[in-house]
Design an enzyme around this catalytic site. Sequence first.
Site, mmCIF file in Angstrom:
data_model
loop_
_atom_site.group_PDB
_atom_site.id
_atom_site.type_symbol
_atom_site.label_atom_id
_atom_site.label_comp_id
_atom_site.label_asym_id
_atom_site.label_seq_id
_atom_site.Cartn_x
_atom_site.Cartn_y
_atom_site.Cartn_z
ATOM 1 C CG PHE A 157 4.832 2.228 -5.848
ATOM 2 C CD1 PHE A 157 4.785 0.873 -5.585
ATOM 3 C CD2 PHE A 157 5.741 2.672 -6.784
ATOM 4 C CE1 PHE A 157 5.637 -0.009 -6.223
ATOM 5 C CE2 PHE A 157 6.601 1.795 -7.440
ATOM 6 C CZ PHE A 157 6.542 0.454 -7.150
ATOM 7 N N PRO A 158 4.409 2.968 -1.440
ATOM 8 C CG PRO A 158 3.581 2.310 0.650
ATOM 9 C CD PRO A 158 3.213 2.383 -0.814
ATOM 10 C CG LEU A 159 6.143 -1.365 0.457
ATOM 11 C CD1 LEU A 159 5.732 -2.823 0.319
ATOM 12 C CD2 LEU A 159 6.643 -1.082 1.855
ATOM 13 N N GLY A 164 13.805 1.882 -5.571
ATOM 14 C CA GLY A 164 14.625 1.958 -6.774
ATOM 15 C C GLY A 164 15.700 0.884 -6.793
ATOM 16 C CE1 TYR A 217 -7.109 0.760 -6.463
ATOM 17 C CE2 TYR A 217 -7.413 0.354 -4.124
ATOM 18 C CZ TYR A 217 -6.861 1.096 -5.143
ATOM 19 O OH TYR A 217 -6.078 2.188 -4.854
#
Length: 290
Positions: free
Chosen positions: A215-217, A220, A70
């Site tokens: 990428f939990p948020l 779709g 990162y």
Amino acid sequence: MSTGLTTAPAAAGGTLRLGDDLTVNRLGYGAMRLTGPGFWGEPADPDEAVRVVRRAVELGVNFIDTADAYGPFSSDRIIREALHPYADDLVIATKVGLTRPGPDDWRPVGRPEYLRQQTELNLRHLGLETIDLLQLHRIDPAVPLEEQVGELAELRNEGKVRYIGLSEVTVEELEKARAVTPIVSVQNLYNVAERKSEDVLRYAEQHGLVFIPWFPLAMGQLAGPGSPLEAVLEDHDATPAQLALAWLLRHSPALLPIPGTSSVAHLEENVRSTSIQLSDTAYQAVTDAC
């Protein structure tokens, strides 16, 4: 800095055990967004990045996930500036195994000497003597998995690492790694709209591993006006991001979401998700809609 959150609401999501002796609140923080465009270089507002990390800990977040890739190392340096010397209950996880030739460019490198070098650099940039959780960021197909995991085990034996985890693996790969050394966590892409790793999650539940969804948020196309979840959002006075996190916290006790952000306001919005109690009907509506 604060917008009404004055206690430690991250604890409202419950806790879980990482390995034998680390207890963390179930809403963590992912540090990937503490970087520039393409997750490359320094952030546009370094001062805000420091404020975000400090505010996360103020709100009860005691699990922070970073990686050498990162920036590279931009997030490590920000975490150190914001929090060092670290609180005794703060767990810092990091990763090695991806190299960065440039923005949005990620390439697996699993040679043992490279994994060792990057671990040493993580220790230096974070200001740590021991990394609580070191994860293999990706399996390098050009290097036997046993050699990659074996090097992490050697680093643990030397006292530089406490626990070992994996990222983006199948059940078969997880079992293969566990035959070499104990594994305490797995970090795969997983969210309410993307559940291809459901079998890995169930494996983690069965074997006492922590599953860290990255990428939990994501939801779709299910968060916009007229979506099947519009009523659920209104009933819970929740944002789509909060609903996505509340669903994860309800879906499995093994899940440790690590939503990332470069904004204090967005951070506080995310942490409020721990106060949302989805009813059986609402949980099923979200599950079925995705």
